[in-house]
Design an enzyme around this catalytic site. Structure first.
Site, PDB file in Angstrom:
ATOM      1  N   TYR A   1      -2.120  -0.863  10.575  1.00 12.15           N
ATOM      2  CA  TYR A   1      -2.264  -1.325   9.188  1.00 12.15           C
ATOM      3  C   TYR A   1      -1.081  -0.868   8.345  1.00 12.15           C
ATOM      4  O   TYR A   1      -0.490  -1.654   7.592  1.00 12.15           O
ATOM      5  CB  TYR A   1      -3.569  -0.774   8.634  1.00 12.15           C
ATOM      6  CG  TYR A   1      -3.803  -1.022   7.150  1.00 12.15           C
ATOM      7  CD1 TYR A   1      -4.314  -2.232   6.699  1.00 12.15           C
ATOM      8  CD2 TYR A   1      -3.545  -0.016   6.216  1.00 12.15           C
ATOM      9  CE1 TYR A   1      -4.545  -2.452   5.350  1.00 12.15           C
ATOM     10  CE2 TYR A   1      -3.769  -0.225   4.872  1.00 12.15           C
ATOM     11  CZ  TYR A   1      -4.271  -1.443   4.442  1.00 12.15           C
ATOM     12  OH  TYR A   1      -4.493  -1.641   3.096  1.00 12.15           O
TER      13      TYR A   1
ATOM     14  N   SER B   1       0.842  -1.204   0.000  1.00 10.23           N
ATOM     15  CA  SER B   1       0.000   0.000   0.000  1.00 10.23           C
ATOM     16  C   SER B   1       0.869   1.243   0.000  1.00 10.23           C
ATOM     17  O   SER B   1       2.030   1.219   0.431  1.00 10.23           O
ATOM     18  CB  SER B   1      -0.882   0.008   1.253  1.00 10.23           C
ATOM     19  OG  SER B   1      -1.568   1.231   1.411  1.00 10.23           O
TER      20      SER B   1
END
Length: 300
Positions: A207, A194
């Site tokens: 995360y 990401s």
């Protein structure tokens, strides 16, 4: 990077898909099912055209029921691959819809429900995928969990941290380790990282940390497996409109999701699929230990 669209004329990427106004603070219950969304993501159902790049490949996709996983499954199937889909049991409806699109491409779809936070299941998952597909050529570690905490670190419970780490990192280790004995020269492993790995949002600290770990794992494993002819790469999405977003963020964040990119909008899962196709295909034969950013212009 694959045949993305059936449209033959160039489009303005800033207006090709809806902007934040279409999201309008949408909220759904976790884990988030596609049918619960008012603004449905584009997974390439009506746009992706394959050209045989993955003929006969046998692929396991974790989190393949919806979002990025569904778009990758559709694209891979239209490129000639057979697909095993890993997903949580409560996401059965989404998984069956993804399988329907795979079947429409006249390819095999193997549905494998279960919780990848369980090490024993991860080993079983790989063996059932190999049995159902008749082998394994490509592994896509895509499943992920997040839960935004606006208060930051102080609000991240040990229970949440454990779930994020086990889903995003532990499962990747367990599944990849189990898959190695089935992968040979010419195989590919693709991990979903990401933009959060480089530009962490304060409310997604746990995360974001796992996404950085995924990149490090990718680079290290690529070096380890290069002599075996197995390539390992990552895709780093920016803000992508999937069920995870309205299920894990507050209404205000959802309302502005993707607005801070140079494109001014969130990306759609269909816009990511060609990157995965490229990394799975022989076209990327000299690419390993690397990453592809699909971020709407946000830079690492």
């Amino acid at each position: 990077m694959g045949g993305m669209s059936d449209q033959t004329t160039p489009q303005d990427p800033t207006t090709q898909h809806p902007g934040p106004e279409a999201q309008s603070g949408e909220q759904i219950e976790h884990p988030g099912r596609t049918d619960d969304m008012d603004t449905q993501p584009d997974h390439g159902e009506f746009s992706y055209r394959g050209s045989g790049r993955l003929d006969g490949r046998k692929v396991l996709i974790t989190g393949g029921d919806s979002g990025i996983g569904r778009a990758v499954a559709i694209a891979f199937a239209r490129e000639g691959a057979d697909i095993a889909i890993s997903y949580l049991p409560e996401e059965e409806d989404d998984a069956r819809e993804t399988a329907r699109w795979v079947h429409e491409a006249r390819r095999t779809a193997v549905l494998l429900p279960g919780d990848i936070r369980d090490e024993a299941f991860c080993g079983e998952l790989v063996e059932r995928a190999v049995e159902g597909l008749g082998g394994l050529d490509v592994l896509v570690n895509n499943a992920a969990y997040q839960m935004a905490q606006p208060g930051g670190l102080a609000d991240i419970t040990t229970e949440q941290l454990d779930r994020v780490l086990k889903t995003n990192v532990y499962a990747m280790f367990w599944i990849t380790r189990a898959a190695l004995k089935h992968l040979g020269a010419g195989s590919a492993i693709i991990n979903t990282s990401s933009i959060q790995a480089f530009d962490p949002s304060p409310g997604l600290l746990d995360y974001a940390s796992t996404k950085a770990a995924i990149l490090n794992f990718t680079k290290g494993l690529a070096a380890q497996l290069a002599d075996d002819g197995i390539r390992v790469n990552a895709v780093c999405p920016g803000p992508i409109w999937t069920p995870l977003i309205p299920a894990t963020m507050d209404a205000e964040k959802v309302d502005q999701f993707g607005a801070d990119t140079p494109m001014g909008r969130a990306g759609q899962p269909a816009e990511l699929a060609p990157a995965y196709v490229f990394l799975a295909s022989q076209e990327s034969s000299y690419v390993t230990g690397d990453r592809i950013l699909v971020t709407g212009g946000k830079t690492a």
